[in-house]
Design an enzyme around this catalytic site. Structure first.
Site: not given
Length: 300
Positions: A172, A185, A189
């Protein structure tokens, strides 16, 4: 070779690389064929994974689809079969190492060697750090990065023997810059981007240039995992748009696939900005989505 000659060679490589990139920008790149190749896609029951499966089906690839949701992955498989693809479905929890290893063994017995793997399964829990449960943090890392390790450890030996294959890491833009209320998160990533780069370097050192690697880094994607996302500067992408960019990057052996592509330039420019400017950009950007803050759901 002495240091001066090595530095001159480095300058030459830099100039050549930039000229090559310039040519590739204006001239369409040759695309490889993946027809008949066996492709494993994790998280194939929804969103980017599902749409990526459709794209590979159109390319006449043989598909191995994994997802924790039997209903979701079966729906994906049905559409892929209508597109003419041969599809094998497995219900797999990509946070479970033992289940991953067992499923890879089953795939090898029933299907054969995997030639392309797309590590797409993901987990996200929008919340401030103190509202995020311990098990949610653990699950985020188990799915978003540790699962990549276990899958690649299981599949890499056959790729090394053949000196052939393609490993795709779905990361991402949050693997390059941070967004509040997504600490686990973003951290996972960043780890995924690091995994891609380190694996790429290791394969190069081993001389296994036939094994290609790609890393997908989109901005916000409307998959439903993050509710009501919006932003002033970045578009909120649809999964089909991201899947098309991903398949294009795979077919041209692109190392880093940013969606939209101009995000790469934005990230490079931001490296030269002081912290005060970056904070101002974040305010202007005004990224919003539903998150749990102080144990209550708010739009942040």
């Amino acid at each position: 070779m002495n240091l001066i000659l090595e530095l001159l060679l480095l300058v030459g490589i830099i100039i050549y690389s930039y000229l090559e990139s310039l040519v590739k920008f204006f001239i369409p790149q040759r695309r490889k064929s993946v027809a008949g190749q066996t492709v494993l896609i994790t998280g194939a029951g929804h969103g980017i994974g599902r749409l990526t499966a459709y794209e590979f089906a159109k390319q006449k690839s043989r598909l191995v689809l994994w997802d924790i949701s039997k209903h979701g992955v079966e729906e994906t498989a049905a559409k892929c079969r209508k597109l003419g693809a041969v599809v094998h479905v497995f219900v797999v929890d990509c946070s479970n190492r033992a289940e991953i290893y067992k499923s890879v063994d089953q795939v090898k017995k029933e299907v054969g060697d995997i030639e392309i793997v797309v590590n797409n399964a993901g987990a996200i829990y929008p919340a401030d750090l103190l509202s995020t449960k311990d098990e949610e943090i653990t699950k985020t890392f188990e799915v978003n990065i540790l699962g990549h390790f276990w899958i690649i450890k299981a599949l890499l030996p056959s790729m090394l023997r053949r000196n052939s294959g393609h490993i795709v890491t779905v990361a991402s833009v949050c693997g390059h810059r941070v967004i509040p209320y997504l600490i686990p998160y973003c951290s996972s990533k960043f780890a995924a981007v690091g995994f891609h780069r380190a694996l790429t370097a290791e394969l190069d050192t081993l001389g296994k240039t036939g094994i290609k690697t790609s890393c997908l880094c989109p901005v916000f994607v409307n998959t439903g995992f993050t509710k009501n996302p919006s932003t002033r500067l970045w578009p909120v992408l649809e999964p089909d748009e991201v899947a098309r960019s991903l398949i294009d990057g795979i077919l041209t052996n692109k190392k880093m696939i940013f969606v939209p592509s101009y995000i790469n330039i934005s990230l490079i420019v931001e490296m030269f900005f002081p912290e005060r400017v970056l904070k101002a950009i974040n305010r202007i950007q005004n990224i919003q989505f539903e998150a749990i803050v102080g144990h209550r759901t708010k739009r942040k």
